[in-house]
Design a protein around this motif. Structure first.
Motif, PDB file in Angstrom:
ATOM      1  N   PRO A 127       0.796  -1.236   0.000  1.00  0.00           N
ATOM      2  CA  PRO A 127       0.000   0.000   0.000  1.00  0.00           C
ATOM      3  C   PRO A 127       0.825   1.281   0.000  1.00  0.00           C
ATOM      4  O   PRO A 127       0.296   2.359  -0.198  1.00  0.00           O
ATOM      5  CB  PRO A 127      -0.824  -0.131   1.276  1.00  0.00           C
ATOM      6  CG  PRO A 127      -0.003  -0.989   2.171  1.00  0.00           C
ATOM      7  CD  PRO A 127       0.703  -1.957   1.282  1.00  0.00           C
ATOM      8  N   HIS A 195      -3.886   2.323   1.325  1.00  0.00           N
ATOM      9  CA  HIS A 195      -4.434   1.527   2.423  1.00  0.00           C
ATOM     10  C   HIS A 195      -5.960   1.408   2.337  1.00  0.00           C
ATOM     11  O   HIS A 195      -6.525   0.328   2.578  1.00  0.00           O
ATOM     12  CB  HIS A 195      -4.047   2.149   3.770  1.00  0.00           C
ATOM     13  CG  HIS A 195      -2.572   2.149   4.025  1.00  0.00           C
ATOM     14  ND1 HIS A 195      -1.903   1.051   4.511  1.00  0.00           N
ATOM     15  CD2 HIS A 195      -1.632   3.120   3.861  1.00  0.00           C
ATOM     16  CE1 HIS A 195      -0.620   1.334   4.636  1.00  0.00           C
ATOM     17  NE2 HIS A 195      -0.426   2.586   4.250  1.00  0.00           N
ATOM     18  N   GLU A 196      -6.634   2.487   2.000  1.00  0.00           N
ATOM     19  CA  GLU A 196      -8.099   2.477   1.995  1.00  0.00           C
ATOM     20  C   GLU A 196      -8.673   1.744   0.784  1.00  0.00           C
ATOM     21  O   GLU A 196      -9.860   1.401   0.775  1.00  0.00           O
ATOM     22  CB  GLU A 196      -8.626   3.917   2.033  1.00  0.00           C
ATOM     23  CG  GLU A 196      -8.287   4.634   3.337  1.00  0.00           C
ATOM     24  CD  GLU A 196      -8.835   6.055   3.379  1.00  0.00           C
ATOM     25  OE1 GLU A 196      -9.532   6.451   2.420  1.00  0.00           O
ATOM     26  OE2 GLU A 196      -8.561   6.759   4.373  1.00  0.00           O
ATOM     27  N   LEU A 198      -7.616  -1.249  -0.341  1.00  0.00           N
ATOM     28  CA  LEU A 198      -7.495  -2.707  -0.237  1.00  0.00           C
ATOM     29  C   LEU A 198      -8.785  -3.415   0.174  1.00  0.00           C
ATOM     30  O   LEU A 198      -9.135  -4.447  -0.427  1.00  0.00           O
ATOM     31  CB  LEU A 198      -6.350  -3.071   0.718  1.00  0.00           C
ATOM     32  CG  LEU A 198      -4.974  -2.478   0.356  1.00  0.00           C
ATOM     33  CD1 LEU A 198      -3.919  -2.962   1.350  1.00  0.00           C
ATOM     34  CD2 LEU A 198      -4.576  -2.825  -1.060  1.00  0.00           C
ATOM     35  N   PRO A 199      -9.529  -2.926   1.168  1.00  0.00           N
ATOM     36  CA  PRO A 199     -10.755  -3.629   1.552  1.00  0.00           C
ATOM     37  C   PRO A 199     -11.847  -3.602   0.473  1.00  0.00           C
ATOM     38  O   PRO A 199     -12.818  -4.357   0.565  1.00  0.00           O
ATOM     39  CB  PRO A 199     -11.225  -2.858   2.800  1.00  0.00           C
ATOM     40  CG  PRO A 199     -10.028  -2.119   3.293  1.00  0.00           C
ATOM     41  CD  PRO A 199      -9.245  -1.786   2.071  1.00  0.00           C
ATOM     42  N   GLU A 223       1.085  -7.635   3.970  1.00  0.00           N
ATOM     43  CA  GLU A 223       0.004  -6.717   4.326  1.00  0.00           C
ATOM     44  C   GLU A 223      -1.124  -6.762   3.296  1.00  0.00           C
ATOM     45  O   GLU A 223      -2.306  -6.743   3.659  1.00  0.00           O
ATOM     46  CB  GLU A 223       0.540  -5.291   4.457  1.00  0.00           C
ATOM     47  CG  GLU A 223      -0.524  -4.298   4.934  1.00  0.00           C
ATOM     48  CD  GLU A 223       0.031  -2.916   5.225  1.00  0.00           C
ATOM     49  OE1 GLU A 223      -0.787  -2.025   5.526  1.00  0.00           O
ATOM     50  OE2 GLU A 223       1.264  -2.721   5.171  1.00  0.00           O
ATOM     51  N   LEU A 224      -0.769  -6.832   2.023  1.00  0.00           N
ATOM     52  CA  LEU A 224      -1.793  -6.962   0.979  1.00  0.00           C
ATOM     53  C   LEU A 224      -2.620  -8.226   1.203  1.00  0.00           C
ATOM     54  O   LEU A 224      -3.846  -8.211   1.099  1.00  0.00           O
ATOM     55  CB  LEU A 224      -1.143  -7.010  -0.411  1.00  0.00           C
ATOM     56  CG  LEU A 224      -0.414  -5.765  -0.908  1.00  0.00           C
ATOM     57  CD1 LEU A 224       0.152  -6.020  -2.304  1.00  0.00           C
ATOM     58  CD2 LEU A 224      -1.337  -4.555  -0.932  1.00  0.00           C
ATOM     59  N   GLN A 226      -3.201  -9.751   3.952  1.00  0.00           N
ATOM     60  CA  GLN A 226      -4.061  -9.599   5.129  1.00  0.00           C
ATOM     61  C   GLN A 226      -5.271  -8.712   4.841  1.00  0.00           C
ATOM     62  O   GLN A 226      -6.371  -8.969   5.348  1.00  0.00           O
ATOM     63  CB  GLN A 226      -3.255  -9.009   6.281  1.00  0.00           C
ATOM     64  CG  GLN A 226      -2.182  -9.935   6.831  1.00  0.00           C
ATOM     65  CD  GLN A 226      -1.214  -9.236   7.767  1.00  0.00           C
ATOM     66  OE1 GLN A 226      -1.339  -8.037   8.025  1.00  0.00           O
ATOM     67  NE2 GLN A 226      -0.220  -9.964   8.263  1.00  0.00           N
ATOM     68  N   LYS A 227      -5.084  -7.689   4.033  1.00  0.00           N
ATOM     69  CA  LYS A 227      -6.117  -6.673   3.829  1.00  0.00           C
ATOM     70  C   LYS A 227      -7.047  -6.966   2.642  1.00  0.00           C
ATOM     71  O   LYS A 227      -8.163  -6.439   2.590  1.00  0.00           O
ATOM     72  CB  LYS A 227      -5.468  -5.302   3.624  1.00  0.00           C
ATOM     73  CG  LYS A 227      -4.624  -4.833   4.804  1.00  0.00           C
ATOM     74  CD  LYS A 227      -5.470  -4.483   6.007  1.00  0.00           C
ATOM     75  CE  LYS A 227      -4.602  -4.098   7.217  1.00  0.00           C
ATOM     76  NZ  LYS A 227      -3.734  -2.952   6.962  1.00  0.00           N
ATOM     77  N   ILE A 228      -6.598  -7.765   1.677  1.00  0.00           N
ATOM     78  CA  ILE A 228      -7.442  -8.121   0.534  1.00  0.00           C
ATOM     79  C   ILE A 228      -8.109  -9.457   0.850  1.00  0.00           C
ATOM     80  O   ILE A 228      -7.436 -10.483   1.033  1.00  0.00           O
ATOM     81  CB  ILE A 228      -6.617  -8.217  -0.761  1.00  0.00           C
ATOM     82  CG1 ILE A 228      -5.990  -6.859  -1.088  1.00  0.00           C
ATOM     83  CG2 ILE A 228      -7.493  -8.665  -1.935  1.00  0.00           C
ATOM     84  CD1 ILE A 228      -5.043  -6.868  -2.282  1.00  0.00           C
ATOM     85  N   LYS A 229      -9.420  -9.450   0.930  1.00  0.00           N
ATOM     86  CA  LYS A 229     -10.175 -10.573   1.500  1.00  0.00           C
ATOM     87  C   LYS A 229      -9.858 -11.913   0.820  1.00  0.00           C
ATOM     88  O   LYS A 229      -9.433 -12.857   1.454  1.00  0.00           O
ATOM     89  CB  LYS A 229     -11.672 -10.284   1.400  1.00  0.00           C
ATOM     90  CG  LYS A 229     -12.132  -9.049   2.166  1.00  0.00           C
ATOM     91  CD  LYS A 229     -13.640  -8.880   2.036  1.00  0.00           C
ATOM     92  CE  LYS A 229     -14.112  -7.564   2.644  1.00  0.00           C
ATOM     93  NZ  LYS A 229     -13.712  -6.394   1.817  1.00  0.00           N
TER      94      LYS A 229
END
Length: 261
Positions: A127, A195-196, A198-199, A223-224, A226-229
């Motif tokens: 991110p 960051h915003e 990714l979800p 991190e990607l 973890q944050k991308i479902k």
């Protein structure tokens, strides 16, 4: 075949479209400061397997027009959306490397993944992109001795040994960009964060990252993941920032398994 798509008045993007009749379409978005040519070792193989491979040179890079403005994630994602609409693409895989991965992420968030069935992020500059220190160093060199900067990028890019002819080819690819667009994207990588975004990604996502990457730390790939479902991370054990070449056989096999045919 190669052709141009107009994304705004006076700005045309170069598109390399290989095997237009293929049964599955993959849209490749290159990294900074390169062009669609970085995916030569995918274009050599995948079209013969039945895939339609589309490489897009961003504005300011490769064979595309090089305007003075438009180097934001929103505008670069808008350019991709215009190409997708012009070519009437649907149910395609979007594959982005490095900054191209960041552009792909913004496309997915900004356009709700329009037309994309699957997403592939390759050593994505997300991110976050460059640290302020790295960006300012690259920026100073770009504006004073761009060939020296590009040589440093080439020297740090790969984990595996590259021959002098290969290094020269890669080096010249980077110099095909305009100086001002090269500098503008350094600023983009320093100042814009994802960051915003990714979800908001819902498409199945394959994350590929070389564990020896000196450009974008592999921690960012975690991190990607973890944050991308709906994502899967596959570390490449013998790659730096270029697994599409360094472990090209594994890369191509993984890509085709993920996409299907």
């Amino acid at each position: 075949m190669g052709y141009f798509v107009t994304v705004e008045p006076g700005v045309n993007l170069y598109v390399e479209d290989i095997n237009p009749g293929g049964s599955r379409t993959i849209v490749f978005i290159h990294g900074w400061p390169l062009s669609h040519k970085q995916f030569e070792y995918q274009f050599d193989v995948l079209p013969a397997m039945g895939y339609r491979c589309i490489g897009i040179d961003w504005r300011g890079f490769g064979n595309s027009d090089k305007p003075m403005s438009g180097y934001t994630y929103n505008r670069l994602a808008d350019d991709i959306r215009t190409v997708v609409g012009t070519l009437q693409l649907d149910n395609f895989t979007l594959a982005g490397h490095s900054t191209g991965g960041a552009i792909a992420i913004r496309y997915m968030a900004r356009y709700n993944g329009y037309g994309v069935s699957k997403l592939v992020l390759i050593d994505a500059a997300a991110p976050t992109g460059f640290s302020t220190e790295t960006a300012n160093k690259f920026l100073k060199e770009t504006l004073n001795d761009r060939p020296k900067m590009m040589q440093e990028v080439t020297d740090s890019f790969f984990f595996k040994y590259i021959t002098r002819p290969f290094s020269d080819w890669f080096f010249q690819m980077g110099l095909q960009a305009a100086g001002w667009s090269t500098a503008a994207v350094i600023v983009l990588l320093r100042d814009e964060k994802l960051h915003e975004d990714l979800p908001k990604i819902v498409a199945p996502t394959l994350i590929i990252h070389g564990i020896h990457d000196k450009v974008i730390p592999s921690a960012q790939a975690q991190e990607l993941n973890q944050k991308i479902k709906n994502s899967k991370l596959v570390p490449f054990q013998y790659s730096g920032h270029g697994p599409f070449w360094e472990e090209r056989d594994k890369f191509n096999q993984l890509l085709t398994q993920f996409i299907g045919l």
